[in-house]
Design a protein around this motif. Structure first.
Motif, PDB file in Angstrom:
ATOM      1  N   TRP A 177       0.852  -1.195   0.000  1.00  0.00           N
ATOM      2  CA  TRP A 177       0.000   0.000   0.000  1.00  0.00           C
ATOM      3  C   TRP A 177       0.884   1.240   0.000  1.00  0.00           C
ATOM      4  O   TRP A 177       1.884   1.287   0.714  1.00  0.00           O
ATOM      5  N   THR A 179       0.628   5.743  -0.126  1.00  0.00           N
ATOM      6  CA  THR A 179      -0.177   6.968  -0.167  1.00  0.00           C
ATOM      7  C   THR A 179       0.616   8.104   0.477  1.00  0.00           C
ATOM      8  O   THR A 179       1.743   7.917   0.943  1.00  0.00           O
ATOM      9  N   CYS A 233      -3.171   2.009  -3.956  1.00  0.00           N
ATOM     10  CA  CYS A 233      -2.736   3.355  -3.569  1.00  0.00           C
ATOM     11  C   CYS A 233      -3.901   4.332  -3.467  1.00  0.00           C
ATOM     12  O   CYS A 233      -5.006   4.080  -3.967  1.00  0.00           O
TER      13      CYS A 233
END
Length: 398
Positions: A177, A179, A233
């Protein structure tokens, strides 16, 4: 002299008040409440990077109301606008301009979650009807929920709550992941983590960078070394386009599947070019949604505003539809708050995104579509989650 002047002022004011009271007695309360215009305040970004979003939302709101003859519950509308500048430090001040200075009956705003927190405080303190056409900050319909606050867009974790099962179904059981390290990124991760681990997937690494940094290279090198089945994302706007281009340039495209919250590919496909091809996202809308309702909306919007609508225009439009249902239920008398709120909470919105309803915490219960980028378009290939609701954790309407 001062005492005499003050006394005259008091007497004059008292006479004016008595006169006002006398005239009030002559008008039944019901008709008095419906005289004059409904004052609608728009607190949106009209400058800076988010300005196009503010314009799209306003266009959508006005379009919905104009389709009803430009009135709410039979009453004319007076519009008030404030540019929120996407500046959280001015959120309370700007909201108060509309509520205290302009005495609006309804406050519509905003895009930026940080600014929304200021609006939320003013809405809770003043009791003004507040409609959120975009900002997905969880607190608005969770810990800081209120009977007079309704959201017509999404919570930040809703799109990613639909990602997990889809990825596992496609055989992508190990994911990284990535971000920005800020509230919206954290809340989007919450949805992904819950849905992906529940479906049997394993998050092998959680990567982040400070907002709004777009230096992705070192993190992409790390992703290449980790060799996950997929990357999920949360990025948006031009930064999303850059991430997809850098992902491809790093040689990861075609080797590691790329997924995201739908905002990754919204409005940036031209900028991203071929790097976006094959990217899969989940969102509550797509331009290519093949329904008569969406086609009609898109045609009318394009005719009216000489531009193509996007997800923000749809959210603005749905804000207008919700307000119309509430106002019509009370025949334009927005002072009938219990009846107004009941009508809005029970509303079924016939939206271009598909019909949706309002949760008890005042957030949309809506379908999330699985989309893939093909030939510069977000093509809908299925429903990733049907009638998905935000959990509304910590909401006490009181």
């Amino acid at each position: 002299m001062t005492t005499s002047t003050s006394r005259r002022k008091v007497l004059t004011s008292s006479a004016a008040l008595v006169g006002a009271a006398s005239s009030t007695l002559l008008i039944p309360a019901q008709s008095q409440a419906q005289t004059g215009k409904i004052r609608v305040g728009l607190m949106l970004p009209y400058s800076g990077a988010f300005a196009p979003l503010g314009v799209a939302i306003e266009n959508g709101v006005r379009m919905a109301i104009n389709e009803q003859g430009g009135k709410l519950g039979g009453r004319e509308i007076e519009w008030f606008k404030v540019d929120d500048e996407s500046d959280p430090s001015k959120g309370i001040e700007n909201a108060n301009k509309l509520v205290q200075r302009d005495k609006v009956d309804v406050l519509i705003g905003t895009v930026h979650s940080g600014v929304q927190m200021g609006i939320q405080r003013v809405a809770r303190d003043s009791g003004v009807l507040s409609l959120i056409p975009n900002a997905g900050v969880h607190a608005a319909t969770r810990s800081l929920c209120a009977p007079n606050v309704f959201r017509t867009s999404f919570s930040n974790s809703q799109p990613t709550l639909a990602l997990g099962q889809t990825m596992v179904n496609k055989g992508h059981k190990k994911a990284v992941w990535i971000t920005w390290k800020y509230a919206a990124g954290d809340e989007a991760f919450e949805g992904f983590k819950e849905s992906y681990t529940k479906a049997g997937g394993t998050i092998i690494k959680e990567l982040g960078l400070p907002f709004p940094n777009v230096e992705f290279q070192a993190l992409l090198t790390e992703i290449a070394a980790l060799k996950p089945d997929a990357v999920a994302c949360f990025f948006a706007g031009p930064s999303g386009a850059k991430f997809m281009k850098d992902f491809a340039a790093a040689g990861l495209k075609g080797k590691i599947a790329l997924y995201g919250s739908g905002f990754l590919t919204e409005g940036v496909l031209q900028a991203a070019g071929p790097a976006a091809d094959g990217v899969m996202t989940t969102l509550h809308y797509s331009d290519s949604l093949d329904t008569p309702r969406n086609k009609k909306f898109r045609l009318e919007y394009a005719k009216t505003f000489k531009m193509q609508p996007d997800v923000y225009a749809v959210q603005g439009y749905d804000t207008g539809l919700l307000l119309i249902q509430g106002a019509n239920a009370v025949k334009g008398d927005l002072s009938k708050k219990p009846d107004l709120y009941k009508a809005m909470q029970g509303a079924v919105i016939d939206s271009p995104r598909g019909k949706w309803t309002m949760s008890k915490t005042h957030n949309p219960i809506q379908d999330m579509y699985l989309r893939v980028v093909e030939n510069g378009e977000n093509k809908v290939i299925g429903v990733a989650a049907k009638a998905l609701a935000d959990p509304g954790t910590g909401c006490k309407m009181g």
